[in-house]
Motif scaffolding. Structure first.
Motif, short mmCIF file in Angstrom:
data_model
loop_
_atom_site.label_atom_id
_atom_site.label_comp_id
_atom_site.label_asym_id
_atom_site.label_seq_id
_atom_site.Cartn_x
_atom_site.Cartn_y
_atom_site.Cartn_z
N PHE A 171 0.83 -1.21 0.00
CA PHE A 171 0.00 0.00 0.00
C PHE A 171 0.86 1.25 0.00
N THR A 172 1.93 1.26 0.77
CA THR A 172 2.83 2.42 0.83
C THR A 172 3.45 2.69 -0.54
N ILE A 173 3.91 1.64 -1.20
CA ILE A 173 4.52 1.80 -2.53
C ILE A 173 3.47 2.28 -3.53
N TRP A 174 2.29 1.70 -3.51
CA TRP A 174 1.22 2.14 -4.41
C TRP A 174 0.89 3.62 -4.16
N SER A 175 0.80 4.00 -2.91
CA SER A 175 0.45 5.37 -2.55
C SER A 175 1.52 6.35 -3.03
N ASP A 176 2.79 5.98 -2.91
CA ASP A 176 3.88 6.85 -3.37
C ASP A 176 3.81 7.07 -4.87
N TYR A 177 3.66 6.01 -5.62
CA TYR A 177 3.72 6.11 -7.07
C TYR A 177 2.42 6.60 -7.71
N SER A 178 1.31 6.51 -7.02
CA SER A 178 0.05 6.97 -7.60
C SER A 178 -0.29 8.39 -7.17
N TRP A 179 0.52 8.99 -6.30
CA TRP A 179 0.21 10.33 -5.80
C TRP A 179 0.10 11.36 -6.93
N LEU A 180 1.02 11.34 -7.87
CA LEU A 180 1.00 12.33 -8.94
C LEU A 180 -0.30 12.26 -9.73
N SER A 181 -0.70 11.09 -10.16
CA SER A 181 -1.92 10.98 -10.96
C SER A 181 -3.16 11.34 -10.13
N ARG A 182 -3.17 10.99 -8.87
CA ARG A 182 -4.31 11.34 -8.03
C ARG A 182 -4.37 12.86 -7.80
N ALA A 183 -3.21 13.50 -7.61
CA ALA A 183 -3.18 14.95 -7.42
C ALA A 183 -3.58 15.68 -8.70
N GLU A 184 -3.12 15.19 -9.85
CA GLU A 184 -3.51 15.80 -11.13
C GLU A 184 -5.01 15.67 -11.35
N GLN A 185 -5.57 14.53 -11.01
CA GLN A 185 -7.02 14.35 -11.14
C GLN A 185 -7.76 15.31 -10.23
N GLY A 186 -7.20 15.56 -9.05
CA GLY A 186 -7.82 16.49 -8.12
C GLY A 186 -7.87 17.92 -8.67
N LEU A 187 -6.87 18.27 -9.47
CA LEU A 187 -6.86 19.60 -10.08
C LEU A 187 -7.83 19.69 -11.25
N GLY A 188 -8.12 18.56 -11.87
CA GLY A 188 -9.07 18.52 -12.97
C GLY A 188 -8.41 18.77 -14.32
N ASP A 189 -9.25 18.86 -15.33
CA ASP A 189 -8.78 19.04 -16.71
C ASP A 189 -8.40 20.48 -17.01
N SER A 190 -8.61 21.39 -16.06
CA SER A 190 -8.33 22.80 -16.32
C SER A 190 -6.85 23.14 -16.17
N THR A 191 -6.02 22.17 -15.79
CA THR A 191 -4.59 22.44 -15.60
C THR A 191 -3.75 21.54 -16.50
N VAL A 192 -2.52 21.97 -16.71
CA VAL A 192 -1.55 21.18 -17.44
C VAL A 192 -0.27 21.12 -16.60
N THR A 193 0.27 19.92 -16.43
CA THR A 193 1.48 19.76 -15.63
C THR A 193 2.68 20.26 -16.42
N ALA A 194 3.43 21.16 -15.80
CA ALA A 194 4.58 21.78 -16.46
C ALA A 194 5.89 21.13 -16.06
N MET A 195 5.99 20.66 -14.82
CA MET A 195 7.25 20.12 -14.34
C MET A 195 7.00 19.18 -13.16
N THR A 196 7.78 18.12 -13.07
CA THR A 196 7.74 17.22 -11.92
C THR A 196 9.12 17.11 -11.32
#
Length: 167
Positions: free
Chosen positions: A46-71
């Motif tokens: 669960f910890t590993i899944w949570s670490d690696y899925s954080w980016l996609s979950r956070a992007e989904q939280g922002l919605g389609d109105s944003t574009v990721t510029a840098m990670t």
């Protein structure tokens, strides 16, 4: 972070419960290490899944109105799996729906998100012609006379996203 801790403990308790249920259902003796091993593996998974899925979950939280510029990806000693595959701990996104383009200038909101830390929204203006950025926090709307400009590399991913994707 508290909810993530509770979810990790719940995953371990659930895995231990499955082993206990199998032992009762099958009426077979299981090794004494099976229950704690299952709990530990479930919590680690669960910890590993949570670490690696954080980016996609956070992007989904922002919605389609944003574009990721840098990670920003990191390797961390207390998470040895990150030496094989670095984990994203921060990212910057730009608001593409609310962006206003005026010639070479692009005005938008910049979202600064960090895992397990506070996030920020900074209104910014990008000058695509001179490759620079100004934060407009506290400035009157449309007045850039008091803005402090920061030079940027013309290949900076944030500048390129603002000037290429938002225009």
């Amino acid at each position: 972070m508290l909810l993530e801790f509770i979810a990790t403990i719940s995953a371990g308790a659930g895995a231990a419960g499955i082993i206990l249920g199998l032992q009762k259902l099958l009426r077979l003796p299981m090794p004494k290490w099976a229950m704690p091993a299952a709990a530990g593996l479930a919590m680690l998974a669960f910890t590993i899944w949570s670490d690696y899925s954080w980016l996609s979950r956070a992007e989904q939280g922002l919605g389609d109105s944003t574009v990721t510029a840098m990670t920003v990806e990191k390797r961390q000693a207390w998470r040895p799996w990150t030496y094989l595959f670095p984990v994203t701990t921060q990212f910057i996104a730009l608001d593409k729906v609310g962006a206003k383009v005026d010639g070479a200038m692009v005005k938008t909101d910049m979202y600064l998100l960090t895992r397990r830390s506070d996030s920020a929204i900074v209104p910014v203006v990008f000058d695509c012609l001179l490759s620079r950025r100004a934060d407009t926090v506290g400035l009157p709307e449309g007045d850039l006379s008091g803005a402090t400009w920061y030079d940027m590399n013309e290949n900076d991913p944030i500048l390129r996203t603002a000037c290429d994707d938002l225009r």
